[in-house]
Write a protein that holds these residues in place. Sequence first.
Motif, PDB file in Angstrom:
ATOM      1  N   LEU A  11       0.830  -1.202   0.000  1.00 39.09           N
ATOM      2  CA  LEU A  11       0.000   0.000   0.000  1.00 39.09           C
ATOM      3  C   LEU A  11       0.861   1.247   0.000  1.00 39.09           C
ATOM      4  CD1 LEU A  11      -2.835  -1.197   2.341  1.00 39.09           C
ATOM      5  CD2 LEU A  11      -2.982  -0.732  -0.113  1.00 39.09           C
ATOM      6  N   GLN A  40     -12.921  -4.027 -13.236  1.00 39.80           N
ATOM      7  CA  GLN A  40     -12.671  -3.773 -11.815  1.00 39.80           C
ATOM      8  C   GLN A  40     -11.673  -4.816 -11.313  1.00 39.80           C
ATOM      9  OE1 GLN A  40     -14.559  -1.227 -10.222  1.00 39.80           O
ATOM     10  NE2 GLN A  40     -15.291  -0.876 -12.301  1.00 39.80           N
ATOM     11  N   HIS A  42      -9.215  -5.824  -8.158  1.00 38.85           N
ATOM     12  CA  HIS A  42      -8.906  -5.561  -6.752  1.00 38.85           C
ATOM     13  C   HIS A  42      -7.460  -5.060  -6.651  1.00 38.85           C
ATOM     14  CE1 HIS A  42      -9.338  -7.323  -2.395  1.00 38.85           C
ATOM     15  NE2 HIS A  42      -9.428  -6.009  -2.425  1.00 38.85           N
ATOM     16  N   ALA A  43      -7.241  -3.995  -5.924  1.00 37.04           N
ATOM     17  CA  ALA A  43      -5.921  -3.354  -5.886  1.00 37.04           C
ATOM     18  C   ALA A  43      -4.755  -4.341  -5.684  1.00 37.04           C
ATOM     19  CB  ALA A  43      -5.901  -2.253  -4.844  1.00 37.04           C
ATOM     20  N   LEU A  79      -9.229 -12.403   6.792  1.00 36.17           N
ATOM     21  CA  LEU A  79      -8.320 -12.153   5.671  1.00 36.17           C
ATOM     22  C   LEU A  79      -8.550 -10.752   5.094  1.00 36.17           C
ATOM     23  CD1 LEU A  79      -6.278 -13.644   3.699  1.00 36.17           C
ATOM     24  CD2 LEU A  79      -8.272 -14.099   2.272  1.00 36.17           C
ATOM     25  N   CYS A  80      -9.779 -10.471   4.833  1.00 37.15           N
ATOM     26  CA  CYS A  80     -10.114  -9.185   4.217  1.00 37.15           C
ATOM     27  C   CYS A  80      -9.926  -8.039   5.204  1.00 37.15           C
ATOM     28  CB  CYS A  80     -11.553  -9.173   3.708  1.00 37.15           C
ATOM     29  SG  CYS A  80     -11.985 -10.601   2.703  1.00 37.15           S
ATOM     30  N   CYS A  83      -6.913  -5.709   5.674  1.00 38.38           N
ATOM     31  CA  CYS A  83      -6.737  -4.422   4.991  1.00 38.38           C
ATOM     32  C   CYS A  83      -7.973  -3.522   5.089  1.00 38.38           C
ATOM     33  CB  CYS A  83      -6.430  -4.638   3.513  1.00 38.38           C
ATOM     34  SG  CYS A  83      -4.845  -5.450   3.230  1.00 38.38           S
ATOM     35  N   HIS A  84      -9.142  -4.133   5.286  1.00 35.97           N
ATOM     36  CA  HIS A  84     -10.368  -3.317   5.297  1.00 35.97           C
ATOM     37  C   HIS A  84     -10.925  -3.192   6.702  1.00 35.97           C
ATOM     38  CE1 HIS A  84     -10.618  -3.015   0.989  1.00 35.97           C
ATOM     39  NE2 HIS A  84     -10.375  -4.314   0.897  1.00 35.97           N
ATOM     40  N   HIS A 104     -18.680 -10.633  -2.841  1.00 35.10           N
ATOM     41  CA  HIS A 104     -17.525 -10.064  -3.558  1.00 35.10           C
ATOM     42  C   HIS A 104     -16.647 -11.150  -4.164  1.00 35.10           C
ATOM     43  CE1 HIS A 104     -18.210  -6.052  -1.931  1.00 35.10           C
ATOM     44  NE2 HIS A 104     -18.329  -6.574  -0.716  1.00 35.10           N
ATOM     45  N   PHE A 113     -17.522  -2.404  -7.105  1.00 34.31           N
ATOM     46  CA  PHE A 113     -17.327  -2.989  -5.776  1.00 34.31           C
ATOM     47  C   PHE A 113     -17.032  -4.491  -5.819  1.00 34.31           C
ATOM     48  CE2 PHE A 113     -20.215   0.645  -5.031  1.00 34.31           C
ATOM     49  CZ  PHE A 113     -19.360   1.412  -4.250  1.00 34.31           C
TER      50      PHE A 113
HETATM   51  C1  HEC Z   1      -3.687  -6.498   1.034  1.00 37.20           C
HETATM   52  C2  HEC Z   1      -4.729  -5.644   1.387  1.00 37.20           C
HETATM   53  C3  HEC Z   1      -6.113  -6.071   0.986  1.00 37.20           C
HETATM   54  C4  HEC Z   1      -6.732  -7.228   1.338  1.00 37.20           C
HETATM   55  C5  HEC Z   1      -6.234  -8.369   2.152  1.00 37.20           C
HETATM   56  C6  HEC Z   1      -8.070  -7.103   0.801  1.00 37.20           C
HETATM   57  N1  HEC Z   1      -8.201  -5.925   0.145  1.00 37.20           N
HETATM   58 FE1  HEC Z   1      -9.854  -5.231  -0.760  1.00 37.20          FE
HETATM   59  N2  HEC Z   1      -8.898  -3.561  -1.323  1.00 37.20           N
HETATM   60  C7  HEC Z   1      -7.579  -3.282  -0.996  1.00 37.20           C
HETATM   61  C8  HEC Z   1      -7.217  -1.977  -1.535  1.00 37.20           C
HETATM   62  C9  HEC Z   1      -5.881  -1.285  -1.407  1.00 37.20           C
HETATM   63  C10 HEC Z   1      -8.375  -1.519  -2.195  1.00 37.20           C
HETATM   64  C11 HEC Z   1      -8.560  -0.224  -2.901  1.00 37.20           C
HETATM   65  C12 HEC Z   1      -8.981   0.765  -1.846  1.00 37.20           C
HETATM   66  C13 HEC Z   1      -9.683   1.939  -2.366  1.00 37.20           C
HETATM   67  O1  HEC Z   1      -9.828   2.101  -3.551  1.00 37.20           O
HETATM   68  O2  HEC Z   1     -10.149   2.661  -1.458  1.00 37.20           O
HETATM   69  C14 HEC Z   1      -9.375  -2.527  -2.038  1.00 37.20           C
HETATM   70  C15 HEC Z   1     -10.699  -2.396  -2.506  1.00 37.20           C
HETATM   71  C16 HEC Z   1     -11.674  -3.338  -2.241  1.00 37.20           C
HETATM   72  C17 HEC Z   1     -13.038  -3.197  -2.662  1.00 37.20           C
HETATM   73  C18 HEC Z   1     -13.642  -2.007  -3.370  1.00 37.20           C
HETATM   74  C19 HEC Z   1     -13.500  -2.153  -4.838  1.00 37.20           C
HETATM   75  C20 HEC Z   1     -14.087  -0.928  -5.561  1.00 37.20           C
HETATM   76  O3  HEC Z   1     -14.382  -1.140  -6.725  1.00 37.20           O
HETATM   77  O4  HEC Z   1     -14.220   0.134  -4.975  1.00 37.20           O
HETATM   78  C21 HEC Z   1     -13.694  -4.308  -2.253  1.00 37.20           C
HETATM   79  C22 HEC Z   1     -15.186  -4.602  -2.456  1.00 37.20           C
HETATM   80  C23 HEC Z   1     -12.758  -5.135  -1.581  1.00 37.20           C
HETATM   81  N3  HEC Z   1     -11.519  -4.517  -1.588  1.00 37.20           N
HETATM   82  C24 HEC Z   1     -13.081  -6.338  -1.029  1.00 37.20           C
HETATM   83  C25 HEC Z   1     -12.148  -7.168  -0.421  1.00 37.20           C
HETATM   84  C26 HEC Z   1     -12.437  -8.467   0.066  1.00 37.20           C
HETATM   85  C27 HEC Z   1     -13.814  -9.124  -0.028  1.00 37.20           C
HETATM   86  C28 HEC Z   1     -11.314  -8.951   0.640  1.00 37.20           C
HETATM   87  C29 HEC Z   1     -11.127 -10.311   1.242  1.00 37.20           C
HETATM   88  C30 HEC Z   1     -11.388 -11.420   0.322  1.00 37.20           C
HETATM   89  C31 HEC Z   1     -10.306  -7.938   0.498  1.00 37.20           C
HETATM   90  N4  HEC Z   1     -10.848  -6.864  -0.162  1.00 37.20           N
HETATM   91  C32 HEC Z   1      -9.020  -8.052   0.958  1.00 37.20           C
HETATM   92  C33 HEC Z   1      -6.711  -4.037  -0.284  1.00 37.20           C
HETATM   93  C34 HEC Z   1      -7.025  -5.279   0.240  1.00 37.20           C
END
Ligand code: HEC
Length: 435
Positions: A11, A40, A42-43, A79-80, A83-84, A104, A113
């Motif tokens: 990040l 879309q 995921h970052a 897991l999620c 970061c969230h 998701h 999303f």
């Molecule tokens: C390593 C860190 C990390 C993990 C672990 C993670 N995410 Fe993310 N996720 C991110 C980042 C960075 C963003 C982009 C943040 C932003 O745009 O504000 C993001 C964005 C998202 C979004 C928004 C996408 C959008 O279009 O705006 C969703 C939904 C999401 N994550 C779901 C999940 C889910 C479900 C999990 C678990 C399976 C997960 N994330 C685990 C880092 C993570």
Amino acid sequence: MKKMTRALLILSGIPLLAVFIFSQDCLSESCHQTFTDHSQVHAPVLEGDCLVCHTDSGKKHPKSRGSEFSLESEDIGELCEGCHDIAKGDLHTPVAEGECLSCHNPHATDTPFLLIESDISNLCNKCHEAVITNKKYSHGPTAVGACNICHSGHGKMVNSLVPLEEINQLCYSCHTLKEQEINSLENIHKPVQNSCVDCHNPHESDNKYLLSLSSPEACLVCHEDIRIKIDNAKSHHAAVEEEGKCLNCHLPHGSNYRFNLKENTFQLCLSCHDKKLKEGDHIILNMKDYLQKNPEWHGPIRNKDCSGCHNPHGSENISLLRYYYPPEFYSPFDIQNYQLCFQCHPETNVLDPSTIKMTGFRDGDRNLHYLHVNQEKGRTCRACHEVHASKLPVHIRDAVPFGGWQLPINFTQTDEGGTCAPGCHKKVEYKRDKN
Ligand code: HEC
Ligand code: HEC
Ligand code: HEC
Ligand code: HEC
Ligand code: HEC
Ligand code: HEC
Ligand code: HEC
Ligand code: HEC
Ligand code: HEC
Ligand code: HEC
Ligand code: HEC
Ligand code: HEC
Ligand code: HEC
């Protein structure tokens, strides 16, 4: 911890060599390149950082023909949440239970999303019975499947996942004119202040205006006392039962008049009683016309109050009267018979044989009300008085209904008393001051 550190590093944009190598590997043409072929992504996937979520223990990687693709944590929510920051508390059950993947996709999708369904209502219908079942009327935003306009995927259970503090705020966010209209009312109906969905179904209904129940049930469900009144009534009022029901007289959201009435009681009653009406064989007089022709209006009529004597919903007495009122000319005296009048007038009028102030209907101190009414063969009030209005002073009738006849009373008021020459006896005079 390892996961978190990596996440932080990614990040903050600091590339880790190992990560770089792995990601190159995973997203390479021959492997998982398609993961990024979506609008879309995921970052962390875009960054190629597969290992924030997956372990690299070779055995479990599909390529090594391991059984499953292993994740850093069996608990997806955890897991999620690495970061969230998912708000805590009374969340939508699958969110609270960490079932993030039921909505998701962890990698990439073509829907905002990272949702696994482009049609939100399909997403919801995976777990919920469809809220649209083709009833007669559907609500605009629900019909087009925009469930998430009103519900947030993660919202609080107590508030039906509505992101706003109150459901009413939600409704007003689109129904802005309704908000202005309701807030400008002097009296707002309690449930309207409380919640619009006390009466309306936000999704669909077989009733007009999305009412959850049809009329009059829509009102009686809370107003049990009125239901009892109507059910037990001997004299029914068509206004309550005919088309429109309660809304013939009341407004549902509130009003500038008492009791959420459409108009003041007087206007309201005369809006229908401006013509002859039928009650079985009985023809009910045209009250509006009658009042126009009889200028001496009784106090409550002057005060525009019809409900002082009538219960508009129904009554155990004839003519929707609040209390029994003898329909005959003669009736053995019983104070109970005149409660209708004694709601507002003093009982002593007919209880005290003599008086020097109680009533104007006296000869010296002899109370002529007592004389006429308080007897075994007592005259009822109607023998002399017209209850709504009359042409003569003190609401004395022109004529007395006696048998099938109308006997004229020939009443004249004088300064000291009055005279009458009814069919019942010869002309008599009463004088309050005998000196
Ligand atoms: C390593 C860190 C990390 C993990 C672990 C993670 N995410 Fe993310 N996720 C991110 C980042 C960075 C963003 C982009 C943040 C932003 O745009 O504000 C993001 C964005 C998202 C979004 C928004 C996408 C959008 O279009 O705006 C969703 C939904 C999401 N994550 C779901 C999940 C889910 C479900 C999990 C678990 C399976 C997960 N994330 C685990 C880092 C993570
Ligand atoms: C935010 C966490 C997260 C990241 C980052 C992530 N995955 Fe996954 N991946 C998962 C989860 C969770 C599952 C299990 C999905 C399921 O059970 O439906 C999964 C399943 C898989 C699967 C098997 C099922 C499928 O969807 O094909 C593959 C292959 C996979 N991931 C590859 C990758 C690759 C390659 C990357 C990096 C480009 C990656 N993953 C990045 C969370 C992640
Ligand atoms: C019932 C379906 C559902 C489940 C389960 C769910 N989400 Fe979501 N999530 C959504 C929807 C829908 C949105 C889009 C925004 C909205 O409507 O609230 C969303 C938005 C997001 C976002 C981006 C917007 C934000 O609030 O930052 C993230 C991140 C996210 N979800 C993560 C998660 C994680 C992590 C989990 C599991 C703990 C999870 N979601 C479980 C439906 C769900
Ligand atoms: C993975 C399954 C799942 C999905 C997908 C899902 N829900 Fe739920 N939802 C539940 C469960 C379980 C509950 C709690 C049990 C209940 O009351 O039915 C719940 C509760 C609710 C409630 C509160 C119930 C109440 O009685 O007030 C609402 C509102 C709701 N969900 C709306 C939605 C909407 C809108 C969507 C689509 C965006 C959705 N749900 C998607 C499983 C799900
Ligand atoms: C106009 C706003 C609005 C829209 C659009 C909407 N809902 Fe609702 N929904 C509500 C409100 C408000 C409640 C709470 C009802 C109550 O408390 O009686 C609710 C309640 C629910 C519930 C709880 C159980 C029930 O039926 O009362 C579910 C499930 C639900 N909605 C799913 C959905 C789904 C699925 C969609 C899309 C097809 C959707 N909603 C569209 C406002 C809306
Ligand atoms: C996203 C905007 C939106 C929200 C939020 C919304 N509505 Fe509506 N509503 C509409 C639209 C669009 C119509 C159909 C157009 C119309 O008839 O005014 C409608 C129609 C209605 C109707 C029927 C009107 C008629 O004349 O037949 C009622 C009743 C209603 N909404 C009540 C509610 C209630 C109660 C809520 C809150 C739970 C709510 N609405 C929230 C957009 C919304
Ligand atoms: C006590 C029950 C009740 C409550 C609570 C209630 N309504 Fe109504 N609403 C009705 C009835 C009944 C009608 C039908 C009126 C008619 O037939 O003239 C109606 C009609 C409507 C209409 C369509 C017709 C019109 O008058 O424009 C809208 C829009 C509406 N209501 C919005 C709301 C909103 C927004 C709320 C919450 C602030 C709300 N209602 C609360 C009973 C209620
Ligand atoms: C969800 C319950 C509920 C529903 C449905 C409901 N009401 Fe009410 N109503 C109330 C409450 C609560 C009060 C306030 C009682 C109090 O203050 O003693 C009230 C008060 C009233 C009053 C007296 C207002 C005043 O100023 O004293 C009238 C008239 C009334 N409701 C008529 C109706 C009609 C007509 C309907 C159907 C369109 C209806 N109500 C539907 C709960 C409801
Ligand atoms: C003919 C006109 C009319 C109709 C139809 C009517 N009402 Fe009324 N309602 C009134 C009047 C007038 C009052 C005020 C009574 C008073 O002044 O004491 C009232 C008062 C009320 C009150 C508050 C005072 C009380 O008596 O408890 C409620 C609640 C009420 N009505 C509910 C209903 C319901 C529910 C319906 C439908 C079943 C209905 N009304 C139908 C005229 C009507
Ligand atoms: C929506 C039209 C309507 C309104 C408003 C209305 N009425 Fe009536 N009323 C009728 C009809 C139709 C009848 C004749 C059928 C019947 O007896 O129910 C009637 C009959 C009556 C009767 C005679 C009942 C009997 O059993 O002989 C009385 C008394 C009465 N109304 C008083 C009132 C009062 C007081 C009001 C105002 C609070 C009022 N009405 C408002 C339509 C209405
Ligand atoms: C002081 C009590 C009282 C008031 C106030 C009152 N009424 Fe009456 N009303 C009665 C009595 C008593 C009867 C029974 C008939 C009779 O004795 O003349 C009656 C009968 C009626 C009837 C039935 C007449 C018929 O032909 O069968 C109607 C309609 C009526 N009233 C309407 C109204 C209206 C409208 C108002 C308000 C403008 C009103 N009343 C005010 C006491 C009253
Ligand atoms: C809701 C209250 C109320 C009820 C019920 C009521 N009255 Fe009256 N009455 C009044 C008022 C107010 C006046 C006017 C007093 C004044 O002008 O000083 C009045 C005046 C009178 C007058 C004298 C008028 C005058 O010019 O001095 C008579 C006669 C009369 N009422 C008879 C009756 C009879 C008979 C009944 C029963 C059928 C009855 N009232 C029921 C309120 C009521
Ligand atoms: C025999 C005819 C007659 C009967 C029966 C009768 N009244 Fe009277 N009432 C009168 C006369 C005449 C006056 C006018 C007295 C005066 O001011 O000169 C009057 C006046 C009144 C007044 C005005 C205040 C007062 O006492 O001067 C009220 C109120 C009243 N009556 C109520 C009633 C009630 C209630 C009944 C039935 C219990 C009733 N009356 C029965 C003839 C009668």
